[in-house]
Scaffold this motif. Structure first.
Motif, PDB file in Angstrom:
ATOM      1  N   ALA C 255       0.303  -1.534   0.161  1.00  0.00           N
ATOM      2  CA  ALA C 255       0.093   0.133   0.253  1.00  0.00           C
ATOM      3  C   ALA C 255       0.702   1.292  -0.053  1.00  0.00           C
ATOM      4  CB  ALA C 255      -0.479  -0.310   0.892  1.00  0.00           C
ATOM      5  N   SER C 256       1.732   0.878   0.440  1.00  0.00           N
ATOM      6  CA  SER C 256       3.317   2.406   0.824  1.00  0.00           C
ATOM      7  C   SER C 256       3.666   2.306  -0.805  1.00  0.00           C
ATOM      8  CB  SER C 256       3.518   2.334   2.255  1.00  0.00           C
ATOM      9  OG  SER C 256       2.723   2.499   3.204  1.00  0.00           O
ATOM     10  N   MET C 257       3.831   1.503  -1.365  1.00  0.00           N
ATOM     11  CA  MET C 257       4.704   1.308  -2.482  1.00  0.00           C
ATOM     12  C   MET C 257       4.247   2.289  -3.711  1.00  0.00           C
ATOM     13  SD  MET C 257       6.169  -2.254  -2.600  1.00  0.00           S
ATOM     14  CE  MET C 257       7.794  -2.132  -3.501  1.00  0.00           C
TER      15      MET C 257
ATOM     16  N   GLY D 160      -0.718   4.799  -0.134  1.00  0.00           N
ATOM     17  CA  GLY D 160       1.215   5.258   0.190  1.00  0.00           C
ATOM     18  C   GLY D 160       1.319   5.305   1.342  1.00  0.00           C
ATOM     19  N   PRO D 161       1.951   6.392   1.654  1.00  0.00           N
ATOM     20  CA  PRO D 161       2.408   6.493   3.365  1.00  0.00           C
ATOM     21  C   PRO D 161       1.352   7.187   4.189  1.00  0.00           C
ATOM     22  CG  PRO D 161       3.632   8.002   1.395  1.00  0.00           C
ATOM     23  CD  PRO D 161       2.900   7.078   1.155  1.00  0.00           C
ATOM     24  N   ILE D 162       0.752   7.740   3.647  1.00  0.00           N
ATOM     25  CA  ILE D 162      -0.676   8.551   4.658  1.00  0.00           C
ATOM     26  C   ILE D 162      -1.747   8.221   4.661  1.00  0.00           C
ATOM     27  CG2 ILE D 162      -1.475  10.194   4.189  1.00  0.00           C
ATOM     28  CD1 ILE D 162      -0.640  11.148   1.490  1.00  0.00           C
ATOM     29  N   LYS D 163      -1.410   7.935   6.235  1.00  0.00           N
ATOM     30  CA  LYS D 163      -2.328   6.627   6.731  1.00  0.00           C
ATOM     31  C   LYS D 163      -3.429   7.601   7.604  1.00  0.00           C
ATOM     32  CE  LYS D 163       0.833   3.021   7.296  1.00  0.00           C
ATOM     33  NZ  LYS D 163       1.436   1.577   7.715  1.00  0.00           N
ATOM     34  N   LEU D 164      -5.206   7.577   7.437  1.00  0.00           N
ATOM     35  CA  LEU D 164      -5.562   8.245   8.326  1.00  0.00           C
ATOM     36  C   LEU D 164      -5.766   7.453   9.584  1.00  0.00           C
ATOM     37  CD1 LEU D 164      -8.187  10.003   8.287  1.00  0.00           C
ATOM     38  CD2 LEU D 164      -9.753   7.672   7.491  1.00  0.00           C
ATOM     39  N   ASP D 165      -5.565   8.290  10.151  1.00  0.00           N
ATOM     40  CA  ASP D 165      -4.871   8.228  11.490  1.00  0.00           C
ATOM     41  C   ASP D 165      -5.665   7.756  12.558  1.00  0.00           C
ATOM     42  OD1 ASP D 165      -4.877  10.299  12.182  1.00  0.00           O
ATOM     43  OD2 ASP D 165      -3.226  10.396  13.550  1.00  0.00           O
ATOM     44  N   LYS D 166      -7.526   7.953  12.704  1.00  0.00           N
ATOM     45  CA  LYS D 166      -8.726   7.548  13.298  1.00  0.00           C
ATOM     46  C   LYS D 166      -9.415   6.440  12.693  1.00  0.00           C
ATOM     47  CE  LYS D 166      -9.206  12.787  12.778  1.00  0.00           C
ATOM     48  NZ  LYS D 166      -9.551  13.842  12.165  1.00  0.00           N
ATOM     49  N   ILE D 206       0.491   4.006  -7.569  1.00  0.00           N
ATOM     50  CA  ILE D 206       0.529   4.345  -5.578  1.00  0.00           C
ATOM     51  C   ILE D 206      -0.263   3.587  -5.056  1.00  0.00           C
ATOM     52  CG2 ILE D 206      -0.585   6.127  -4.893  1.00  0.00           C
ATOM     53  CD1 ILE D 206       2.562   6.251  -3.146  1.00  0.00           C
ATOM     54  N   GLY D 207       0.004   2.745  -4.017  1.00  0.00           N
ATOM     55  CA  GLY D 207      -0.979   1.590  -3.529  1.00  0.00           C
ATOM     56  C   GLY D 207      -1.954   2.415  -2.421  1.00  0.00           C
ATOM     57  N   PHE D 299      -4.202  -2.376  -1.700  1.00  0.00           N
ATOM     58  CA  PHE D 299      -4.251  -2.401  -2.763  1.00  0.00           C
ATOM     59  C   PHE D 299      -2.942  -2.544  -2.914  1.00  0.00           C
ATOM     60  CE2 PHE D 299      -8.230  -3.084  -4.025  1.00  0.00           C
ATOM     61  CZ  PHE D 299      -9.417  -2.589  -3.457  1.00  0.00           C
ATOM     62  N   LYS D 300      -2.023  -3.866  -3.838  1.00  0.00           N
ATOM     63  CA  LYS D 300      -0.994  -3.244  -4.556  1.00  0.00           C
ATOM     64  C   LYS D 300      -0.658  -1.213  -5.634  1.00  0.00           C
ATOM     65  CE  LYS D 300      -0.970  -5.796  -8.779  1.00  0.00           C
ATOM     66  NZ  LYS D 300      -0.204  -6.359  -9.496  1.00  0.00           N
ATOM     67  N   PRO D 301       0.028  -0.692  -5.874  1.00  0.00           N
ATOM     68  CA  PRO D 301      -0.425  -0.032  -6.907  1.00  0.00           C
ATOM     69  C   PRO D 301      -0.272  -1.000  -8.464  1.00  0.00           C
ATOM     70  CG  PRO D 301       2.553  -0.480  -6.167  1.00  0.00           C
ATOM     71  CD  PRO D 301       1.719  -1.220  -5.030  1.00  0.00           C
ATOM     72  N   VAL D 302      -1.583   0.296  -8.955  1.00  0.00           N
ATOM     73  CA  VAL D 302      -1.877  -0.090 -10.861  1.00  0.00           C
ATOM     74  C   VAL D 302      -0.428  -0.532 -11.068  1.00  0.00           C
ATOM     75  CG1 VAL D 302      -2.747   0.421 -12.510  1.00  0.00           C
ATOM     76  CG2 VAL D 302      -3.609   1.164 -10.340  1.00  0.00           C
ATOM     77  N   ALA D 303      -0.424  -1.947 -12.245  1.00  0.00           N
ATOM     78  CA  ALA D 303       0.699  -2.481 -12.587  1.00  0.00           C
ATOM     79  C   ALA D 303       1.293  -1.372 -13.827  1.00  0.00           C
ATOM     80  CB  ALA D 303       0.634  -3.710 -12.848  1.00  0.00           C
ATOM     81  N   THR D 304       0.662  -0.739 -14.231  1.00  0.00           N
ATOM     82  CA  THR D 304       0.386  -0.275 -15.983  1.00  0.00           C
ATOM     83  C   THR D 304       0.502   1.844 -15.677  1.00  0.00           C
ATOM     84  OG1 THR D 304      -1.300  -1.109 -16.317  1.00  0.00           O
ATOM     85  CG2 THR D 304      -0.928   0.887 -17.455  1.00  0.00           C
ATOM     86  N   ILE D 305       2.216   1.953 -16.010  1.00  0.00           N
ATOM     87  CA  ILE D 305       2.331   3.091 -15.101  1.00  0.00           C
ATOM     88  C   ILE D 305       3.173   3.733 -16.750  1.00  0.00           C
ATOM     89  CG2 ILE D 305       3.233   2.516 -12.937  1.00  0.00           C
ATOM     90  CD1 ILE D 305       5.984   1.511 -13.946  1.00  0.00           C
TER      91      ILE D 305
END
Lengths: 359, 359, 359, 359
Positions: C255-257, D160-166, D206-207, D299-305
């Protein structure tokens, strides 16, 4: 609870009502790489379609098949194959009078009782129109079976009291479609056709029997215990509208026989294990033995007749009803491709099932 | 591929071979809170067990049922109910001579061809001994159905050429077990018994027919299209060893009938919707209509006979084989509880399936 | 509704309660001809059995497996294989006090609410004792997979806050059973064992994580859309008692990648298609790609602890409860063979499923 | 082998490829009498459709749903409901260059290896376009659940690295659709949107993580042993394209916890049995306990870039590939309705399954 899916590894899911936008079927499990001959599918549908001859209903439906998925550059990909037949302009007003009345020996009452709601237009989901989707799916099964040289041939062997008194061994199975009743014996066919025409004139309908023969079925299809090959064939046939009976091989006649006359002695024929007689109908212990599989399917007379009948309405009051117009006086000529299709679905399913039996 | 599980919501999984340590069945889906009357299960097994009378095989098996799971303080918990019958000391040497020879009209050859390995002892998995597990599971289905007042009664209606020429309506269905052939008409029963005795003396076997009647079946059981109630009943019956045919209601006779005589007119009876005749056999459009369900099941003559028969051995050489000893000359008296059990499993399954039809 | 059957072509049906007569499993679909090594099955059961080390429950159960069917002269026949483990003398009185009280985070309340009846003895059907049958069935799957060189190795990668910070590539997977925690890194294993011992002394329990690696999985296992290989693995793992999470390959870290770092570039290695990295965890589009499959399974701390806890009784009154005695302080060492067994069942099922994909 | 059917009593069969004539789904088992609000179905599809906002792919597809069967006068009849979305003019030439090259971390290679044939146009069956049919079917499940007051709400909790902390308890679940990322916390939503825009500009993807909450789920849904409610939810989520992880309740965090802190103490609240904490995530022993069900899906990042990547072609030669154009930089905003739909299908299925548990 779901009951519109049939088969285990070659599996079909059917949908659609007689007078809704479309009927269709999704085939899941067709192996990849099979050439999907759309014309062949259409040809099978044409053998079932209404209005094809003087002894079927005169309704005209083209029943044109559309492939929505699962075929790429003419071949199957193992993705589900969706086949759709769009319903053409019906005259639903024809059916309005059936809205509030239960037609005798139809499914009107049982559907209403079970669900509290019922698409009364042309019988809705209970209409035999649904069998077109079986024929379409069965055609694909047949294409797969052709790769294994399996041949499935059904024909009309009885209409009312007129019985074909020959075994399938005495008949030319390639002559089945040479007449409109689909009985390969010309003389009997003519008698059957006369009887149906006479029945139609009388505003009545009549029952019949279809015999089906499966040639070149590989040895070893069928599962022990519950999913015996003939048990699955029996269910398949009994699930067709108007079917009341099924017998495999010696069938009901076996009840009168002795073991010493019924048993099929094994012998070697050109290095192959065969049986001298075939009372078993090609299946022993639920598993095909390489002999011809043959079975008979009994159809009751069509419930819709052009005569006044007593019945009740949805309020529980006595009334009468009279069918009018364009119904089949006898279902069997159009049911021949349905029986073949259902047989093909079962054999195909068991063919795939057999692939995982030995490591 | 798996074929030892049967049913959808009331589902049984059967296991075991004729001469292995045990046969058994796991019932998954029995609702919680049902009193599990072990004596009733045993009683049904006793109706099927060998050696019960002069006209069955004289082998003695006690077929004592053991409950391994799913019952707590006498009641079902909806956890799977495992029932096991341990096999008692067999004499497997009796069967050694069948190791290398294919018995005619048995499953020896098809099993060997399908799997490349075969438990030849007493037929292994293909033995009719497996049906004991169906009877045990069916007894639990019957206990559940009793709460809905459903009654299932099967009886012998034909042995060889001797046919009971009365409808079930003319018979005392409570008299079925009053004789060893399980035919409720005393005179016909006596004839049947004589014929079986004579057949046994001749070292031969003979076929028969069982008729089954289901009373008080609720309206609305069965699913449209593929899982029609009679299609599932048909498969259930055809999965029983030696069965060659199935017909519901008017059955094969319907093929000779006209719609005007076959249609079942609706009428009101004491505020209930009923039909004047019952050619449909209690099922219309695949769904029960509240009338009595009745059907007939044809059994071929037992394949094991005390006569010399031609066959081949596993090396493909001509040889002969002769059964000896203790086999049933006619399977139908012992098959009555099997037919009832399979019918109970189907009705029970569809009863549970019907619970999710309306929101 | 039935939920005690698992798998499609390699299918198991499990039964039995913690304190009933027996637990067992029926395996349907094991192909014919597989050598059934009973000692191997027993060995796997011994890896799961209670009392095996200082850090598991001190209850002693022998968990001796009995084969009731489906094996003939040491080989499978494709008939269902029934495995039974008889329960030995329990002291059900130990559990009487749980009869009227709902243990926190156990299944007591939900079973009672769902069924209105509950076998409270040792948790009945909800007991982790049921997983012994999975291990037994999984052992047979493992024997089948061994013929395809598939290897399945699970190990403990976290206990409480102690995490093994090495990838499976850095570990000796043959060293897993060299210590009682089943972590192949000796130093980390020692820390984990200390933590569990300390936890036990405190009367508490602790969670953990198991990592599983599947080596030599053939390319092409898994079905598109719903039955993706990792979806089926996920369900299999989440169905194990106490499991709260599952991740395949890069898992939650993905998710972070970014796509540019996560995508696994294809390359040719000795004529074989491989990937440079393996964030996919050996599965792409739901289908195995020939790389190693690896996944992680999170286990919550065991709910039974030797501390007083607040709860309610079945009458809805506040009360307290205290577990006493012989429970696992941490479930993961004994869960290693369960994870392996469930993985084996899934891979085996998909191996058989793959056989019908191409004609 | 068939894998395109999902569910047991509320069962869907999906079909269609990205660039074929249509995609669609057949729903079998929807009880009779449910009002089918077509606009609601369309609204859910619109939440998933491409081109809906600045942070999704700019492809435009209308995804208009057509009902082909199963609905009569606006209500379900329990006949199968077929929903079809016709594919509009695609430019398949866009995809020609993918015909001979395997895109990294896509399903191109595994499909080719499994089937020997592959509809390469837009990914064919492996395209996430297939999820539109899940959303359509899920909308009908949602309509059924609405009658039981069940509410299902999913939202984006990480990009990505942004997490909702609630926790979900601190959020306004009615505000989910108030922004284009579908995160109910305005400040975090803005950050996530910025990150996605920046990622898109970089030609990367990004995931992310979606959290789902189910409110008012009845007590008693879920089956013991294999079909635990969270196991089925897990499989449902893991079957969605790009999902790599699933956790229920305390999830992976539970591995670090002690039993004394993790156990959810029972208490009475206004005469109802509740728990003081909810680490279990509303499910105990696989069965819902009436608390809120919540879970997280990675979810992983979308494979198509839009970057050049190393790969191989179908001849096994090294090459490079570069996606161009109109792909999602992050899948989670459009995946919210997919997660909700799959959750609805599972809850609906188990709701129907629960109806047969007690007699």
């Amino acid at each position: 609870m779901p009951g519109n899916t049939f088969g285990t590894l070659f599996r079909i899911t059917s949908f659609g009502e007689s007078h809704g936008p479309a009927i269709g079927v999704v085939i899941d499990g067709c192996p990849a790489g099979l050439e999907i001959d759309k014309e062949y599918i259409q040809k099978q549908l044409d053998r079932r379609k209404p209005g094809q001859s003087a002894i079927t209903t005169q309704r005209k439906e083209e029943d044109e098949v559309h492939i929505l998925s699962g075929v790429f550059e003419g071949k199957s990909t193992e993705a589900p194959i969706a086949l759709v037949i769009y319903n053409k302009d019906h005259k639903p007003e024809d059916y309005k009078r059936f809205k509030d009345t239960y037609r005798p020996s139809h499914a009107d009452y049982t559907y209403q009782a079970k669900y509290g709601i019922r698409d009364h237009r042309g019988g809705g989901r209970s209409s035999a129109r649904e069998t077109a989707t079986r024929v379409a799916a069965g055609a694909i099964a047949m294409l797969l079976l052709a790769k294994e040289q399996v041949i499935i041939k059904a024909y009309v062997s009885q209409v009312g009291p007129i019985k074909l008194d020959k075994s399938y061994l005495e008949l030319d199975l390639n002559a089945i479609d040479s007449n409109i009743i689909r009985c390969p014996d010309t003389a009997t066919a003519a008698e059957m056709i006369s009887l149906i025409e006479e029945t139609r004139k009388a505003g009545d309908s009549i029952g019949g029997v279809i015999t089906c023969v499966i040639l070149n079925c590989p040895v070893g299809l069928g599962e022990p215990v519950f999913d015996k090959l003939h048990a699955d064939l029996g269910k398949a046939m009994l699930s067709i509208n108007a079917v009341k009976g099924f017998e495999i091989g010696s069938g009901f006649a076996s009840a009168s026989m002795r073991g010493s006359e019924h048993n099929d002695a094994f012998e070697m024929t050109s290095g192959k294990i065969t049986t001298k007689t075939n009372h078993s109908g090609g299946i022993q212990g639920g598993i095909s033995n390489g002999e011809e599989i043959y079975f008979r399917v009994a159809f009751k007379p069509v419930a819709t007749i052009n005569k006044e009948q007593e019945t009740i309405n949805t309020s529980g009051e006595n009334t009468t009803i009279e069918g009018k117009g364009r119904h089949d006086p006898c279902v069997v000529p159009r049911a021949v491709p349905i029986v073949e299709a259902m047989a093909a679905l079962i054999i195909c399913d068991h063919l795939l099932r057999s692939k995982t039996s030995i490591i």
